[in-house]
Every structure is written in C-alpha cells, then in structure tokens.
Design a protein around this motif. Structure first.
Motif, PDB file in Angstrom:
ATOM      1  N   GLU A 195      45.977  54.908  38.511  1.00  0.00           N
ATOM      2  CA  GLU A 195      44.437  54.176  38.371  1.00  0.00           C
ATOM      3  C   GLU A 195      43.714  55.617  38.731  1.00  0.00           C
ATOM      4  N   SER A 218      51.510  49.344  39.179  1.00  0.00           N
ATOM      5  CA  SER A 218      50.683  49.127  37.985  1.00  0.00           C
ATOM      6  C   SER A 218      51.549  49.401  36.811  1.00  0.00           C
ATOM      7  N   HIS A 266      50.672  47.569  48.206  1.00  0.00           N
ATOM      8  CA  HIS A 266      50.513  47.960  46.887  1.00  0.00           C
ATOM      9  C   HIS A 266      51.604  48.625  46.153  1.00  0.00           C
ATOM     10  N   LYS A 274      46.510  37.217  38.037  1.00  0.00           N
ATOM     11  CA  LYS A 274      47.282  38.213  38.842  1.00  0.00           C
ATOM     12  C   LYS A 274      47.561  37.882  40.162  1.00  0.00           C
ATOM     13  N   ASN A 307      48.936  44.203  36.541  1.00  0.00           N
ATOM     14  CA  ASN A 307      50.113  43.705  37.089  1.00  0.00           C
ATOM     15  C   ASN A 307      49.887  42.475  38.015  1.00  0.00           C
ATOM     16  N   ARG A 345      45.508  37.658  42.663  1.00  0.00           N
ATOM     17  CA  ARG A 345      44.634  38.891  43.330  1.00  0.00           C
ATOM     18  C   ARG A 345      43.785  38.262  44.421  1.00  0.00           C
TER      19      ARG A 345
HETATM   20 MG    MG Z   1      45.439  47.421  40.734  1.00  0.00          MG
END
Ligand code: MG
Ligand code: AMP
Length: 345
Positions: free
Chosen positions: A179, A150, A235, A53, A144, A55
């Motif tokens: 989410e 997302s 985000h 990701k 994502n 992330r």
């Molecule tokens: Mg997320």
C-alpha cells in the motif's frame, strides 16, 4: 449479489463508472494494491465498503483523485500548504497518500469522524480512467477482507469479495505490491504514518525534517491512541503463524533447515531456494532487493494459505532502509511482532 468481472477496455471502464455513480462498489487496480472503490461524496455508498470488507468503522479511507485540481474542485480540503504542493509536484501521480485538514464536502463515513482526510492521486492508467469516467473522487481501501493480505491481482479480489461487491476491473498485477506511503501534514513536523515505495529518504530530501511515527516500526503502545487508526489492527496475516528471524544469511538457512517439517514453510529469497531442504520455500525475490520483495509479498502470503497445511512460516526480519521499511512494517504486522533474535543468543 453477483460480482461482475470487467476488463480494462473502455466499454468496461464505462460500466464500472456507471456502477460507481449509482452508489455501487467496484474493485479497481492501482499501482500499489487493488482498491475497493465507492463514490467518496456519498456517505451511504462509502458505508457499504466497511460492510463488504468487515472493516472496523473507526478506520478511515483514502480518497483517490485523477487530477491535482480535484482537491479544490471537490472541496476535499481548504489547505493550501506549501508542503502539499511540493509533495504533489514530485510524487503525484504515484504511491503517496497525504493527510490534510478535511474539507466540507467529505462525508464522515470516509474519515471515520476524523477532521482530517487522506488523499492520493494514483498513477495506474486504469484507476485514473475509472475516476475520470465516473467524474468523482473515489474512497478506496484495499480490496481484501479486513485482516487478510491486500490483493495484488483481480483474482485475489474475487477470492475475498466475490458476491460482496458489484464488480472488479482487471488491470493485471500491481507493480508496487504494498500500500501507499502515508504522510500527514497535520502535525507540526510532517510525519510518516505508513511506509511504502516512496521512501523516508526521498521525503527527507524534499521536505528536510520529517518524523517517523513510533508505530511504523514498533507495536503500538497499549493505551496510546493511534495517529492512523489502521495501525492498531492485525494486518496482512495469512492463516499460518509468521515468525521472523533476525540473523545473517547463513544463520537463516541453518535455522530453517533444522526446524523444518511438514507444516513448515519459508518465505525466503531466490538465493536461499537451493540451500533449503525439508520445508516449502517461496521466494520473495533477490536478497536485498526490497522493491521486488514488496511486489511479491502479499501474493506469497496468500500462496502459503493455498498450501492448506502450513502452520509456521519463517522469514527474515528485513532491513529498514529504503523500501525495506515497507516490507519490515508489513511483515512485522503479519507476524504479530514475533521476532526471534538469533544475533542475541
Ligand atoms: Mg488495507
Ligand atoms: P487502506 O486503504 O486499507 O490501506 O487503509 C488506509 C490507511 O490510511 C489506514 O491505515 C488508515 O488508518 C489510514 N488513514 C486514512 N485516513 C486517515 C486519516 N485521516 N488520518 C490518519 N490515517 C488515515
């Protein structure tokens, strides 16, 4: 790596389970958004999620289970809080994530080193079937690339993750579209950390007092540690610049029509479409129907990028009651908190 496309048929669910048991990564449908799943008890498998990701390593993951008893069976927590039981009884299976003290079986990769763990029991039959077939709790953030909207379809997952994960299971479009609601039971008063389709009003009716963390409705203050690390990252943003307008319906139409042009789009409502001109208009749903707007939000943000030439997207600042709070929270982040208050001028 080749990413295998899997259906939701039993033979494909078994394939997904085998990949997960082997430490691989599988995109799975849930009722909220698609998740990127790995064996939550295997730190090395979980570490691959962050890599796929892009992330940040300090942003912890949610552990997904398929039975209430999995909490004890997999030693996810030693907590036996009455609030945990009450919330689970009323909202599980469903789109509510509960944060509690971390149990000893949970690797640090899942919690990004925190001593708390986020747990959810999804209601989506395909998610539950994959968890059951794997016989494991699954750590899964949204599937994502970090920072982008997302995914709410298997195609969205492939758009971001093709070649980066082992497989994706297609379970159709997600019904909720944003989410899960996140609530922590590790504070003196239970505290909402992320709004979703389980609303503050519903949680208050059940638990009495709950607090709403400041970063849910406002930009995280400089220097304040995020109670939920995900709060501090930009985000849900398309490549175009999202600008929110705080105004009534007529003012919205008037403002957008007078600021239109080639690179301008409106993320609007069904009733606005015949009234707008000179802009690309995508509807989120009926005015005031935040359940429908939440369902369409991320797909609409992705479609705006699909146009290729959109520089500015205007949308309304949503109300914050009911599911509106979830739409407000995602849109203000997508907009980097850029709001034009037309009521103040
Ligand atoms: Mg997320
Ligand atoms: P995602 O699954 O991509 O929606 O991200 C999970 C969200 O839950 C992120 O915003 C995380 O920061 C949050 N989260 C997960 N675990 C914890 C935890 N132990 N404490 C606070 N927030 C958490």
């Amino acid at each position: 790596m080749k990413t295998e496309y899997l259906s939701n048929k039993p033979v494909d669910i078994q394939k997904a389970a085998a990949i997960l048991k082997n430490g691989g990564l599988v995109g799975i449908p849930t009722e909220t958004v698609y998740g990127l799943a790995a064996n939550a008890l295997n730190g090395a498998a979980v570490a691959k999620i962050f890599e796929a990701k892009g992330r940040p390593m300090d942003n912890p993951l949610i552990v997904h289970i398929a039975e209430y008893d999995d909490i004890a069976r997999f030693e996810l927590t030693s907590d036996a809080l009455p609030e945990l039981y009450t919330l689970a009884k009323n909202f599980w299976p469903g789109p509510l994530t509960i944060i509690m003290k971390k149990g000893k079986a949970v690797p640090d990769e899942v919690t990004a080193g925190l001593d708390t763990v986020a747990v959810r029991f999804p209601s989506h039959p395909v998610a539950r079937a994959v968890i059951h077939a794997a016989g494991l709790p699954l750590a899964a953030p949204s599937a994502n690339l970090s920072g982008s909207p997302s995914p709410t379809t298997a195609q969205h997952v492939l758009n971001d993750m093709d070649g980066r994960i082992d497989a994706v299971v297609d379970g159709g479009s997600c019904v909720v579209g944003v989410e899960s609601t996140v609530i922590t039971l590790t504070t003196k008063t239970p505290t909402l950390l992320r709004p979703g389709s389980v609303t503050v009003e519903q949680l208050r009716r059940l638990l009495g007092k709950i607090e709403i963390d400041d970063a849910v409705l406002h930009q995280l203050e400089d220097g304040r540690a995020a109670p939920s690390p995900g709060m501090k990252y930009k985000h849900y943003a398309p490549k175009a610049n999202v600008v929110l307008l705080k105004c009534g319906d007529d003012e919205f139409i008037e403002y957008v029509n007078s600021h239109g042009g080639r690179g301008v789009a409106a993320l609007c409502c069904d009733e606005d479409i015949p009234l707008l001109s000179g802009v690309k208009a995508i509807s989120l749903g009926k005015r005031g129907d935040y359940t429908e707007q939440a369902r369409n939000l991320f797909d609409s943000l992705r479609r705006i990028d699909g146009y290729g030439d959109v520089m500015t997207v205007y949308s309304r600042l949503p109300q914050t009651d009911g599911v509106g709070m979830a739409v407000y929270n995602r849109l203000t982040r997508a907009a980097g908190f850029e709001v034009i208050d037309l009521e103040a001028v």
